[in-house]
Design a protein around this motif. Sequence first.
Motif, PDB file in Angstrom:
ATOM      1  N   GLY A 205     -30.386 -20.494   9.225  1.00 53.24           N
ATOM      2  CA  GLY A 205     -30.796 -20.553  10.615  1.00 53.24           C
ATOM      3  C   GLY A 205     -32.092 -21.307  10.761  1.00 53.24           C
ATOM      4  N   VAL A 206     -32.201 -22.060  11.835  1.00 55.60           N
ATOM      5  CA  VAL A 206     -33.408 -22.823  12.135  1.00 55.60           C
ATOM      6  C   VAL A 206     -33.703 -22.681  13.619  1.00 55.60           C
ATOM      7  CG1 VAL A 206     -34.459 -25.112  12.183  1.00 55.60           C
ATOM      8  CG2 VAL A 206     -32.934 -24.496  10.305  1.00 55.60           C
ATOM      9  N   VAL A 207     -34.945 -22.316  13.932  1.00 55.40           N
ATOM     10  CA  VAL A 207     -35.397 -22.286  15.323  1.00 55.40           C
ATOM     11  C   VAL A 207     -36.321 -23.483  15.506  1.00 55.40           C
ATOM     12  CG1 VAL A 207     -36.652 -20.998  17.082  1.00 55.40           C
ATOM     13  CG2 VAL A 207     -35.228 -19.782  15.438  1.00 55.40           C
ATOM     14  N   SER A 208     -35.866 -24.484  16.236  1.00 54.62           N
ATOM     15  CA  SER A 208     -36.671 -25.672  16.534  1.00 54.62           C
ATOM     16  C   SER A 208     -37.348 -25.496  17.892  1.00 54.62           C
ATOM     17  CB  SER A 208     -35.785 -26.916  16.549  1.00 54.62           C
ATOM     18  OG  SER A 208     -35.230 -27.130  15.269  1.00 54.62           O
ATOM     19  N   LYS A 209     -38.072 -26.505  18.336  1.00 58.58           N
ATOM     20  CA  LYS A 209     -38.811 -26.401  19.595  1.00 58.58           C
ATOM     21  C   LYS A 209     -37.901 -26.218  20.798  1.00 58.58           C
ATOM     22  CE  LYS A 209     -42.515 -29.382  17.984  1.00 58.58           C
ATOM     23  NZ  LYS A 209     -43.184 -30.672  18.159  1.00 58.58           N
ATOM     24  N   ASP A 210     -36.714 -26.864  20.762  1.00 58.66           N
ATOM     25  CA  ASP A 210     -35.852 -26.817  21.939  1.00 58.66           C
ATOM     26  C   ASP A 210     -34.408 -26.432  21.630  1.00 58.66           C
ATOM     27  OD1 ASP A 210     -35.133 -29.077  20.593  1.00 58.66           O
ATOM     28  OD2 ASP A 210     -35.183 -30.401  22.331  1.00 58.66           O
ATOM     29  N   HIS A 211     -34.109 -26.030  20.403  1.00 61.74           N
ATOM     30  CA  HIS A 211     -32.750 -25.593  20.080  1.00 61.74           C
ATOM     31  C   HIS A 211     -32.756 -24.693  18.847  1.00 61.74           C
ATOM     32  CE1 HIS A 211     -33.277 -29.181  17.561  1.00 61.74           C
ATOM     33  NE2 HIS A 211     -32.370 -28.645  16.746  1.00 61.74           N
ATOM     34  N   VAL A 212     -31.626 -24.012  18.648  1.00 67.66           N
ATOM     35  CA  VAL A 212     -31.459 -23.094  17.527  1.00 67.66           C
ATOM     36  C   VAL A 212     -30.156 -23.444  16.813  1.00 67.66           C
ATOM     37  CG1 VAL A 212     -31.158 -20.675  16.869  1.00 67.66           C
ATOM     38  CG2 VAL A 212     -32.690 -21.262  18.747  1.00 67.66           C
ATOM     39  N   HIS A 213     -30.215 -23.525  15.490  1.00 67.99           N
ATOM     40  CA  HIS A 213     -29.024 -23.701  14.650  1.00 67.99           C
ATOM     41  C   HIS A 213     -28.767 -22.387  13.923  1.00 67.99           C
ATOM     42  CE1 HIS A 213     -28.289 -28.094  14.561  1.00 67.99           C
ATOM     43  NE2 HIS A 213     -29.580 -28.176  14.859  1.00 67.99           N
ATOM     44  N   LEU A 214     -27.528 -21.943  13.910  1.00 71.10           N
ATOM     45  CA  LEU A 214     -27.149 -20.742  13.171  1.00 71.10           C
ATOM     46  C   LEU A 214     -25.869 -21.002  12.395  1.00 71.10           C
ATOM     47  CD1 LEU A 214     -27.541 -17.769  15.677  1.00 71.10           C
ATOM     48  CD2 LEU A 214     -28.886 -18.198  13.648  1.00 71.10           C
ATOM     49  N   LEU A 215     -25.869 -20.682  11.119  1.00 72.75           N
ATOM     50  CA  LEU A 215     -24.653 -20.651  10.314  1.00 72.75           C
ATOM     51  C   LEU A 215     -24.454 -19.195   9.952  1.00 72.75           C
ATOM     52  CD1 LEU A 215     -22.358 -22.121   8.837  1.00 72.75           C
ATOM     53  CD2 LEU A 215     -23.867 -22.251   6.851  1.00 72.75           C
ATOM     54  N   VAL A 216     -23.392 -18.601  10.477  1.00 71.03           N
ATOM     55  CA  VAL A 216     -23.181 -17.166  10.313  1.00 71.03           C
ATOM     56  C   VAL A 216     -21.814 -16.876   9.723  1.00 71.03           C
ATOM     57  CG1 VAL A 216     -24.726 -16.541  12.207  1.00 71.03           C
ATOM     58  CG2 VAL A 216     -22.321 -16.864  12.665  1.00 71.03           C
ATOM     59  N   SER A 217     -21.727 -15.737   9.079  1.00 74.30           N
ATOM     60  CA  SER A 217     -20.464 -15.195   8.608  1.00 74.30           C
ATOM     61  C   SER A 217     -20.240 -13.903   9.380  1.00 74.30           C
ATOM     62  CB  SER A 217     -20.527 -14.915   7.109  1.00 74.30           C
ATOM     63  OG  SER A 217     -19.356 -14.282   6.675  1.00 74.30           O
ATOM     64  N   ALA A 218     -19.089 -13.800  10.008  1.00 70.99           N
ATOM     65  CA  ALA A 218     -18.834 -12.670  10.897  1.00 70.99           C
ATOM     66  C   ALA A 218     -17.528 -11.976  10.521  1.00 70.99           C
ATOM     67  CB  ALA A 218     -18.758 -13.158  12.334  1.00 70.99           C
ATOM     68  N   PRO A 219     -17.372 -10.723  10.939  1.00 70.30           N
ATOM     69  CA  PRO A 219     -16.100 -10.028  10.717  1.00 70.30           C
ATOM     70  C   PRO A 219     -14.951 -10.735  11.423  1.00 70.30           C
ATOM     71  CG  PRO A 219     -17.803  -8.492  11.409  1.00 70.30           C
ATOM     72  CD  PRO A 219     -18.360  -9.863  11.557  1.00 70.30           C
ATOM     73  N   GLN A 220     -13.756 -10.581  10.894  1.00 71.57           N
ATOM     74  CA  GLN A 220     -12.605 -11.300  11.428  1.00 71.57           C
ATOM     75  C   GLN A 220     -12.178 -10.802  12.797  1.00 71.57           C
ATOM     76  OE1 GLN A 220     -12.458  -9.077   9.007  1.00 71.57           O
ATOM     77  NE2 GLN A 220     -10.643  -7.836   9.142  1.00 71.57           N
ATOM     78  N   ASN A 221     -12.647  -9.659  13.226  1.00 69.32           N
ATOM     79  CA  ASN A 221     -12.248  -9.144  14.535  1.00 69.32           C
ATOM     80  C   ASN A 221     -13.192  -9.583  15.660  1.00 69.32           C
ATOM     81  OD1 ASN A 221     -14.410  -7.635  13.736  1.00 69.32           O
ATOM     82  ND2 ASN A 221     -13.519  -5.658  14.264  1.00 69.32           N
ATOM     83  N   MET A 222     -14.196 -10.407  15.358  1.00 69.75           N
ATOM     84  CA  MET A 222     -15.115 -10.901  16.385  1.00 69.75           C
ATOM     85  C   MET A 222     -14.831 -12.364  16.669  1.00 69.75           C
ATOM     86  SD  MET A 222     -18.805  -9.226  15.569  1.00 69.75           S
ATOM     87  CE  MET A 222     -19.430  -9.622  17.183  1.00 69.75           C
ATOM     88  N   ALA A 223     -14.561 -12.670  17.926  1.00 71.54           N
ATOM     89  CA  ALA A 223     -14.342 -14.049  18.341  1.00 71.54           C
ATOM     90  C   ALA A 223     -15.682 -14.781  18.393  1.00 71.54           C
ATOM     91  CB  ALA A 223     -13.683 -14.079  19.715  1.00 71.54           C
ATOM     92  N   PRO A 224     -15.676 -16.097  18.223  1.00 70.59           N
ATOM     93  CA  PRO A 224     -16.930 -16.851  18.320  1.00 70.59           C
ATOM     94  C   PRO A 224     -17.653 -16.649  19.656  1.00 70.59           C
ATOM     95  CG  PRO A 224     -15.197 -18.238  17.433  1.00 70.59           C
ATOM     96  CD  PRO A 224     -14.549 -16.954  17.842  1.00 70.59           C
ATOM     97  N   SER A 225     -16.907 -16.560  20.738  1.00 68.85           N
ATOM     98  CA  SER A 225     -17.535 -16.329  22.043  1.00 68.85           C
ATOM     99  C   SER A 225     -18.210 -14.960  22.098  1.00 68.85           C
ATOM    100  CB  SER A 225     -16.503 -16.454  23.159  1.00 68.85           C
ATOM    101  OG  SER A 225     -15.473 -15.510  22.977  1.00 68.85           O
ATOM    102  N   GLU A 226     -17.622 -13.980  21.440  1.00 70.67           N
ATOM    103  CA  GLU A 226     -18.213 -12.639  21.387  1.00 70.67           C
ATOM    104  C   GLU A 226     -19.511 -12.652  20.577  1.00 70.67           C
ATOM    105  OE1 GLU A 226     -18.458  -8.447  21.913  1.00 70.67           O
ATOM    106  OE2 GLU A 226     -17.265  -9.969  22.918  1.00 70.67           O
ATOM    107  N   ILE A 227     -19.535 -13.405  19.507  1.00 73.47           N
ATOM    108  CA  ILE A 227     -20.746 -13.501  18.681  1.00 73.47           C
ATOM    109  C   ILE A 227     -21.887 -14.096  19.499  1.00 73.47           C
ATOM    110  CG2 ILE A 227     -21.759 -14.613  16.658  1.00 73.47           C
ATOM    111  CD1 ILE A 227     -18.923 -14.509  15.424  1.00 73.47           C
ATOM    112  N   MET A 228     -21.604 -15.203  20.192  1.00 71.52           N
ATOM    113  CA  MET A 228     -22.656 -15.841  20.967  1.00 71.52           C
ATOM    114  C   MET A 228     -23.067 -14.997  22.162  1.00 71.52           C
ATOM    115  SD  MET A 228     -23.741 -18.226  19.299  1.00 71.52           S
ATOM    116  CE  MET A 228     -24.967 -18.726  20.457  1.00 71.52           C
TER     117      MET A 228
END
Length: 90
Positions: A54-77
Motif C-alpha cells: 500500500g502507498v498513500v501519495s499526496k493525491d491518491h492511494v494504491h492498495l494491493l489486498v488479499s480478501a476472502p472469497q465471499n467479499m466482492a471488490p465493491s464491498e471491499i472498497m
Amino acid sequence: MDYRYGSRTIFKIQYHFVFVTKYRYQVLQGDVGLKVRELIRQTCNAFEIEILKGVVSKDHVHLLVSAPQNMAPSEIMRRVKGDDNFRTEN
C-alpha cells in the motif's frame, strides 16, 4: 505461493485498487496521510482483508489486498472508503 484457507476452500484472490481525492487535491500529506494509513489498516484488520502492499501519495492511494472469497471488490472498497465501517447493524 501464499494461499488462504477457508473451512472447505483454498484461495488466493488479490485486488489492486487505486482511488484519488476529489479534483486530485493534494491533501493526503503529513498528519492526514498518516491518519488515512492508520484508518485503512484498522478497517482491513477488522474485515480480514490482508494488505500486501500500500502507498498513500499526496493525491491518491494504491492498495494491493488479499480478501476472502465471499467479499466482492465493491464491498471491499465500500468498507475501506465508506463512513459506515463502524456502524452497528440492528
